[in-house]
Design a protein around this motif. Structure first.
Motif, mmCIF file in Angstrom:
data_model
loop_
_atom_site.group_PDB
_atom_site.id
_atom_site.type_symbol
_atom_site.label_atom_id
_atom_site.label_comp_id
_atom_site.label_asym_id
_atom_site.label_seq_id
_atom_site.Cartn_x
_atom_site.Cartn_y
_atom_site.Cartn_z
ATOM 1 N N HIS B 14 40.017 40.195 34.442
ATOM 2 C CA HIS B 14 39.730 40.026 35.871
ATOM 3 C C HIS B 14 39.943 41.333 36.618
ATOM 4 O O HIS B 14 41.024 41.589 37.151
ATOM 5 C CB HIS B 14 40.620 38.904 36.422
ATOM 6 C CG HIS B 14 40.423 38.580 37.876
ATOM 7 N ND1 HIS B 14 41.021 37.485 38.481
ATOM 8 C CD2 HIS B 14 39.707 39.172 38.858
ATOM 9 C CE1 HIS B 14 40.688 37.457 39.760
ATOM 10 N NE2 HIS B 14 39.898 38.464 40.020
ATOM 11 N N SER B 82 33.776 43.325 36.618
ATOM 12 C CA SER B 82 32.856 42.383 37.261
ATOM 13 C C SER B 82 32.650 42.784 38.719
ATOM 14 O O SER B 82 33.460 43.513 39.296
ATOM 15 C CB SER B 82 33.431 40.970 37.194
ATOM 16 O OG SER B 82 34.663 40.908 37.889
ATOM 17 N N GLU B 150 29.861 36.747 36.106
ATOM 18 C CA GLU B 150 30.770 36.232 37.142
ATOM 19 C C GLU B 150 29.974 35.344 38.095
ATOM 20 O O GLU B 150 28.878 35.729 38.520
ATOM 21 C CB GLU B 150 31.363 37.408 37.924
ATOM 22 C CG GLU B 150 32.262 36.973 39.075
ATOM 23 C CD GLU B 150 32.737 38.179 39.895
ATOM 24 O OE1 GLU B 150 33.948 38.395 39.927
ATOM 25 O OE2 GLU B 150 31.889 38.883 40.484
ATOM 26 N N PHE B 180 32.699 33.541 34.176
ATOM 27 C CA PHE B 180 33.975 33.699 34.896
ATOM 28 C C PHE B 180 33.756 33.212 36.326
ATOM 29 O O PHE B 180 32.908 33.745 37.043
ATOM 30 C CB PHE B 180 34.395 35.171 34.896
ATOM 31 C CG PHE B 180 35.669 35.462 35.650
ATOM 32 C CD1 PHE B 180 36.841 34.774 35.365
ATOM 33 C CD2 PHE B 180 35.699 36.437 36.642
ATOM 34 C CE1 PHE B 180 38.025 35.052 36.058
ATOM 35 C CE2 PHE B 180 36.880 36.721 37.338
ATOM 36 C CZ PHE B 180 38.037 36.019 37.041
ATOM 37 N N HIS B 182 34.961 32.827 40.058
ATOM 38 C CA HIS B 182 35.879 33.465 40.998
ATOM 39 C C HIS B 182 35.816 32.744 42.341
ATOM 40 O O HIS B 182 34.748 32.409 42.837
ATOM 41 C CB HIS B 182 35.475 34.932 41.187
ATOM 42 C CG HIS B 182 36.552 35.765 41.837
ATOM 43 N ND1 HIS B 182 36.890 35.648 43.167
ATOM 44 C CD2 HIS B 182 37.372 36.714 41.312
ATOM 45 C CE1 HIS B 182 37.876 36.491 43.427
ATOM 46 N NE2 HIS B 182 38.193 37.145 42.329
ATOM 47 N N ALA B 230 35.908 30.568 32.256
ATOM 48 C CA ALA B 230 37.266 30.882 32.701
ATOM 49 C C ALA B 230 37.321 30.825 34.223
ATOM 50 O O ALA B 230 36.308 31.062 34.901
ATOM 51 C CB ALA B 230 37.679 32.275 32.223
ATOM 52 N N SER B 232 39.457 31.961 37.864
ATOM 53 C CA SER B 232 40.295 33.013 38.441
ATOM 54 C C SER B 232 41.625 32.473 38.959
ATOM 55 O O SER B 232 41.780 31.269 39.186
ATOM 56 C CB SER B 232 39.544 33.686 39.601
ATOM 57 O OG SER B 232 39.420 32.797 40.699
ATOM 58 N N ASP B 273 42.744 32.592 34.027
ATOM 59 C CA ASP B 273 43.409 33.890 34.001
ATOM 60 C C ASP B 273 44.830 33.753 34.547
ATOM 61 O O ASP B 273 45.216 32.698 35.075
ATOM 62 C CB ASP B 273 42.584 34.969 34.727
ATOM 63 C CG ASP B 273 42.714 34.937 36.242
ATOM 64 O OD1 ASP B 273 43.665 34.330 36.781
ATOM 65 O OD2 ASP B 273 41.849 35.535 36.900
ATOM 66 N N GLY B 297 44.700 38.536 33.635
ATOM 67 C CA GLY B 297 43.819 38.880 34.751
ATOM 68 C C GLY B 297 44.640 39.549 35.835
ATOM 69 O O GLY B 297 45.706 39.054 36.186
ATOM 70 N N TYR B 334 37.249 33.952 24.154
ATOM 71 C CA TYR B 334 36.537 33.630 25.402
ATOM 72 C C TYR B 334 35.272 34.475 25.545
ATOM 73 O O TYR B 334 34.192 33.977 25.891
ATOM 74 C CB TYR B 334 37.475 33.840 26.604
ATOM 75 C CG TYR B 334 36.759 33.961 27.927
ATOM 76 C CD1 TYR B 334 35.960 32.929 28.414
ATOM 77 C CD2 TYR B 334 36.873 35.133 28.697
ATOM 78 C CE1 TYR B 334 35.291 33.055 29.622
ATOM 79 C CE2 TYR B 334 36.211 35.258 29.896
ATOM 80 C CZ TYR B 334 35.418 34.222 30.359
ATOM 81 O OH TYR B 334 34.748 34.353 31.550
#
Lengths: 345, 345
Positions: B14, B82, B150, B180, B182, B230, B232, B273, B297, B334
């Motif tokens: 992250h 990212s 992301e 990912f 976020h 995943a 955040s 994370d 992260g 991952y």
């Protein structure tokens, strides 16, 4: 579960009431959001609001003998009874809200009169008008000796930490009325994917976390140290938000400068119920807030209420002394009703 | 902090990039929300969007040598890079978003080309149009060999668990692109009492929790078991929401009937994370999700990023073997980049 022993005085601070009946609507709205009860067989009733079924409830919602029996089953001795949050009526015209809340408060006071040893009343006031809400707070004390009030986590979308609500919290502190903040009409409900019941399950934890944070960043908890205030559902996700707040407070000057003490120190000025259903969560709340700030809360009698609150605490590894503090003396301290027995709260 | 030893291969999944410059706006909007960079002294720049300062960033946002130096200071060996989430551009007209994201993706791919051993690229796609987003996902793989993307926790207010996004997740699983999620433009931001910085600190934890819950109640995580995804900030408040979901799943038929497995089982299909800054929180995430689902992260290089991620994990009592799994093999699994060395991920 035995009711004998020190826990017989244990207090459940989070239970709700729905009155068995509501008066006919007497206001002037054309389409009032006024509740009514449709009687069903077997001691149940449908609460209908604006022509729609809001919730089917059992007689546990209004029956004192039924509550007392269930309370004993839960291993506890006393119960704080507060309105079902949807009755808080912040969204109604003030005169309608006032009429409805007076009926609800009178119902709660009447239930307490039926069993003043075991039931502790918690009223509600119309927070859409702060001067009226403060007058009603005084009325709760004078008319019924109710010294606890339930409020929502927001009032028509405005967080309770907004400056406009500060006079209410000041009045509650002055009148020595304990405040219980319950998640209500949650932020992020439009982010849920699924049926309406997800609001309570998924959006309430974020909602109550936002309310607590607003009282911290708005400064209300620090400016009113005599305020006794508790939050529902263990503060929801707040214990995790708090770790993030604490880190940014240490590391980011523009956040640190906003607060006069660390977010964790402020958070420990408040109480949190343990309607969390999980021993791991209890352990985290103990670590985050301290065992002295935790209270038993079951959400009785609504769906999925906590039937064995003491077992969850034992599962979290609390000693019997800690258990007794949480179940009894913390609640007495929060409610301002220490009876002189047991350890000093 | 030493970079020698097993942790030299540790991966921070992250971290964010802001390109050093943006092309001039070439679209047809009259008032485009197009970013530009104002160069400041000492290797800093102001990112300006719609004529307003969005954030002041240091060269760490774009400089590969600077990142590599800081990475070593953090005791880690590799970094996933990212876009800064505000660059995701879901709110722009599609053609503007596409142009901006192509620039951002090309910048990230260029940085990876500067140090392909230490940097792992993660791109972005315009989720306001699913077919275009899927085409861009394919382009990321074919043009740049970027196999991670992301996405925001919501797309213009719609949770990513809504049915319309399912084809995107299906494509990510098919293309073997890691996702990912976020937190972005958080629900409940209007409930904050204080300055704009509170959104990230206080509203992000609830926002990412809502996004995870939407992927569970919408069924996407169960229907796409090959999806590698995943979340955040440790999932924000989700670990606490999950305890409540689990209880209601056990106790309330109309919630249980919605899901084909327990919420906890579904939650363990995803990664989280550890940008949580707190050992107590790490312990809770281990208990809730299992050590095998956790990733390092840091949120580098933005304000208050985690400078000592391994120390937080050691403080949580993780063994060196667990630490190595979290820092290295979990991330390899991952990201789909297991290199054959170390323990099987």
């Amino acid at each position: 579960v035995s009711t004998i022993g020190p826990m017989s005085g244990g207090i459940d601070i989070h239970t709700h009431v729905v009155p068995r009946e509501f008066p006919a609507y007497g206001g002037s709205s054309i389409l009032p959001a006024w509740p009514s009860m449709e009687v069903l067989p077997c001691g149940h009733a449908n609460l209908v609001i604006s022509g729609k079924l809001f919730r089917t409830v059992s007689e546990a919602a209004w029956s004192v003998p039924r509550r007392i029996g269930d309370l004993a089953e839960m291993g506890l001795g006393r119960q704080v009874i507060s309105p079902m949050p949807e009755l808080l009526s912040y969204w109604l015209p003030l005169s309608d809200a006032l009429a409805l809340l007076r009926h609800v408060n009178a119902t709660i006071a009447g239930m307490v009169a039926e069993d003043p040893i075991r039931l502790i009343g918690m009223g509600a006031v119309p927070l859409q008008d702060i001067p009226v809400a403060i007058a009603e707070l005084r009325y709760l004390v004078e008319a019924y000796d109710l010294r606890a009030v339930e409020i929502g986590s927001n009032v028509n979308g405005v967080s309770i930490g907004a400056p406009c609500f500060e006079p209410f919290f000041e009045a509650a502190a002055d009148l020595e009325v304990a405040v219980f903040v319950h998640a209500l009409r949650a932020a992020g409900t439009d982010r849920l994917v699924g049926p309406p019941v997800l609001e309570q399950i998924i959006a309430f934890p974020g909602e109550i976390a936002l309310a607590i944070a607003s009282l911290i960043t708005g400064g209300i908890l620090v400016r009113h140290p005599k305020l006794r205030i508790a939050f529902s559902h263990g503060g929801g996700g707040f214990a995790l938000t708090l770790a993030r707040m604490e880190h940014f407070w240490s590391d980011l000057p523009r956040f640190r400068d906003l607060l006069t003490e660390s977010p964790s120190a402020t958070a420990r000025r408040a109480y949190y119920d343990l309607a969390v259903f999980d021993s791991t969560v209890v352990r985290m709340l103990v670590a985050r807030f301290g065992v002295g700030q935790l209270l038993i809360g079951s959400d009785y009698p609504f769906g999925a209420y906590e039937r064995a609150p003491l077992e969850v605490l034992r599962g979290a590894g609390l000693t019997e002394v800690e258990l007794s503090a949480v179940a009894k003396t913390n609640a007495q301290r929060y409610l301002g009703i220490w009876d002189g027995s047991g350890e000093t709260p």
